[in-house]
Design an enzyme around this catalytic site. Structure first.
Site, PDB file in Angstrom:
ATOM      1  N   TYR A 261       9.697  20.035   6.076  1.00 57.19           N
ATOM      2  CA  TYR A 261       9.427  19.028   6.682  1.00 57.19           C
ATOM      3  C   TYR A 261      10.012  19.110   8.208  1.00 57.19           C
ATOM      4  O   TYR A 261       9.533  18.014   9.171  1.00 57.19           O
ATOM      5  CB  TYR A 261       9.795  17.685   6.068  1.00 57.19           C
ATOM      6  CG  TYR A 261       9.134  17.532   4.883  1.00 57.19           C
ATOM      7  CD1 TYR A 261       7.899  17.285   4.721  1.00 57.19           C
ATOM      8  CD2 TYR A 261      10.052  17.247   3.654  1.00 57.19           C
ATOM      9  CE1 TYR A 261       7.421  16.989   3.452  1.00 57.19           C
ATOM     10  CE2 TYR A 261       9.449  17.263   2.427  1.00 57.19           C
ATOM     11  CZ  TYR A 261       8.050  17.037   2.098  1.00 57.19           C
ATOM     12  OH  TYR A 261       7.690  16.710   1.079  1.00 57.19           O
TER      13      TYR A 261
ATOM     14  N   HIS B 297       5.883  13.855  11.208  1.00 58.14           N
ATOM     15  CA  HIS B 297       6.480  12.823  10.535  1.00 58.14           C
ATOM     16  C   HIS B 297       7.957  12.749  10.658  1.00 58.14           C
ATOM     17  O   HIS B 297       8.536  11.845  10.507  1.00 58.14           O
ATOM     18  CB  HIS B 297       6.303  12.730   9.015  1.00 58.14           C
ATOM     19  CG  HIS B 297       5.900  11.149   8.384  1.00 58.14           C
ATOM     20  ND1 HIS B 297       5.381  10.203   9.227  1.00 58.14           N
ATOM     21  CD2 HIS B 297       6.125  11.169   7.356  1.00 58.14           C
ATOM     22  CE1 HIS B 297       5.438   9.061   8.293  1.00 58.14           C
ATOM     23  NE2 HIS B 297       5.505   9.600   7.038  1.00 58.14           N
TER      24      HIS B 297
ATOM     25  N   TYR C 235      14.099  10.033   2.037  1.00 55.43           N
ATOM     26  CA  TYR C 235      12.605  10.270   2.290  1.00 55.43           C
ATOM     27  C   TYR C 235      11.980   9.246   2.884  1.00 55.43           C
ATOM     28  O   TYR C 235      12.789   7.953   2.896  1.00 55.43           O
ATOM     29  CB  TYR C 235      11.766  10.711   1.085  1.00 55.43           C
ATOM     30  CG  TYR C 235      12.151  11.919   0.585  1.00 55.43           C
ATOM     31  CD1 TYR C 235      11.491  13.134   1.139  1.00 55.43           C
ATOM     32  CD2 TYR C 235      13.239  12.252  -0.260  1.00 55.43           C
ATOM     33  CE1 TYR C 235      11.959  14.482   0.700  1.00 55.43           C
ATOM     34  CE2 TYR C 235      13.668  13.528  -0.700  1.00 55.43           C
ATOM     35  CZ  TYR C 235      12.793  14.788  -0.179  1.00 55.43           C
ATOM     36  OH  TYR C 235      13.048  15.964  -0.459  1.00 55.43           O
TER      37      TYR C 235
ATOM     38  N   ASN D 114       9.441   7.096   2.924  1.00 55.33           N
ATOM     39  CA  ASN D 114       9.092   5.781   2.211  1.00 55.33           C
ATOM     40  C   ASN D 114      10.168   4.801   1.576  1.00 55.33           C
ATOM     41  O   ASN D 114       9.943   3.747   1.198  1.00 55.33           O
ATOM     42  CB  ASN D 114       8.230   6.017   1.011  1.00 55.33           C
ATOM     43  CG  ASN D 114       6.803   6.792   1.574  1.00 55.33           C
ATOM     44  OD1 ASN D 114       6.817   6.810   2.807  1.00 55.33           O
ATOM     45  ND2 ASN D 114       6.043   7.002   0.682  1.00 55.33           N
TER      46      ASN D 114
ATOM     47  N   ASN E  66       4.936   3.531   6.417  1.00 60.33           N
ATOM     48  CA  ASN E  66       5.779   3.374   5.378  1.00 60.33           C
ATOM     49  C   ASN E  66       7.274   3.292   5.432  1.00 60.33           C
ATOM     50  O   ASN E  66       7.871   2.449   4.851  1.00 60.33           O
ATOM     51  CB  ASN E  66       5.510   4.241   4.098  1.00 60.33           C
ATOM     52  CG  ASN E  66       4.032   4.132   3.613  1.00 60.33           C
ATOM     53  OD1 ASN E  66       3.268   2.887   3.488  1.00 60.33           O
ATOM     54  ND2 ASN E  66       3.366   5.342   3.266  1.00 60.33           N
TER      55      ASN E  66
END
Length: 193
Positions: free
Chosen positions: A14, A19, A64, A66, A113
């Site tokens: 990631y 993001h 993470y 969320n 989120n």
């Protein structure tokens, strides 16, 4: 103490995705302040620094995106930080074009989120946010797939510039306050007027 939290997802897969601009901005700020974000506390990688006589805690939640709120809530409690005055969240923003940066407070999550998790965990939306635009030039079918896909060279060039702006915005907030930073960084470019 001021708490600056960059949002993102842990793991090398990631690292260079849209993001993760919050993580990248915190790393850039840490480098600028001469520290590395690698201590662990409250389910986050952290670093302590000083800027202009102000104690700063930099953090990248490892929960993470969320579930970022649980880590932020723990960091706020452990470090006795007041979200309304001492918390700055750096996030990606799919509602803005890639490279656009805006500062806001008292806003809804706008479907983000990570921000929704933080608002839920803290019980308030009254905290400062540095929002970094990541929207692509052309509409994509799946926003989630786009946000979690590695950026290309052209995108990374734009990101490099906006990360510098994010660092400058964070430092200006610390030194001159949110109102001055908003006045400078929320100005519309000539083509936006």
């Amino acid at each position: 103490m001021k708490l600056i939290v960059g949002l993102g997802n842990p793991g090398p897969e990631y690292e260079l995705t849209p993001h993760n601009l919050g993580f990248l901005a915190v790393d850039r700020l840490a480098s600028d302040l001469g520290v590395q974000v690698r201590s662990r506390q409250c389910r986050a990688l952290t670093a302590r620094a000083q800027f202009d006589g102000i104690a700063v805690l930099l953090a990248k939640p490892e929960t993470y995106m969320n579930l970022s709120g649980s880590s932020v809530r723990e960091l706020v409690a452990k470090n006795e930080v007041q979200p309304e005055t001492d918390l700055i969240i750096i996030q990606d923003e799919l509602d803005f074009p890639l490279g656009k940066l805006r500062l806001h407070r008292e806003r809804s999550s706008a479907g983000h989120n990570g921000i929704e998790s933080i608002i839920g965990a803290l019980g308030t939306k009254d905290f400062l946010r540095i929002r970094i635009g990541v929207a692509p030039e052309h509409k994509v079918e799946s926003g989630e797939r786009y946000l979690l896909s590695p950026m290309g060279k052209a995108q990374l060039k734009v990101v490099d510039t906006v990360l510098n702006d994010a660092v400058d915005a964070a430092k200006m907030i610390l030194k001159d306050g949110p109102a001055a930073a908003m006045l400078r960084f929320n100005r519309k470019a000539p083509e936006e007027k």
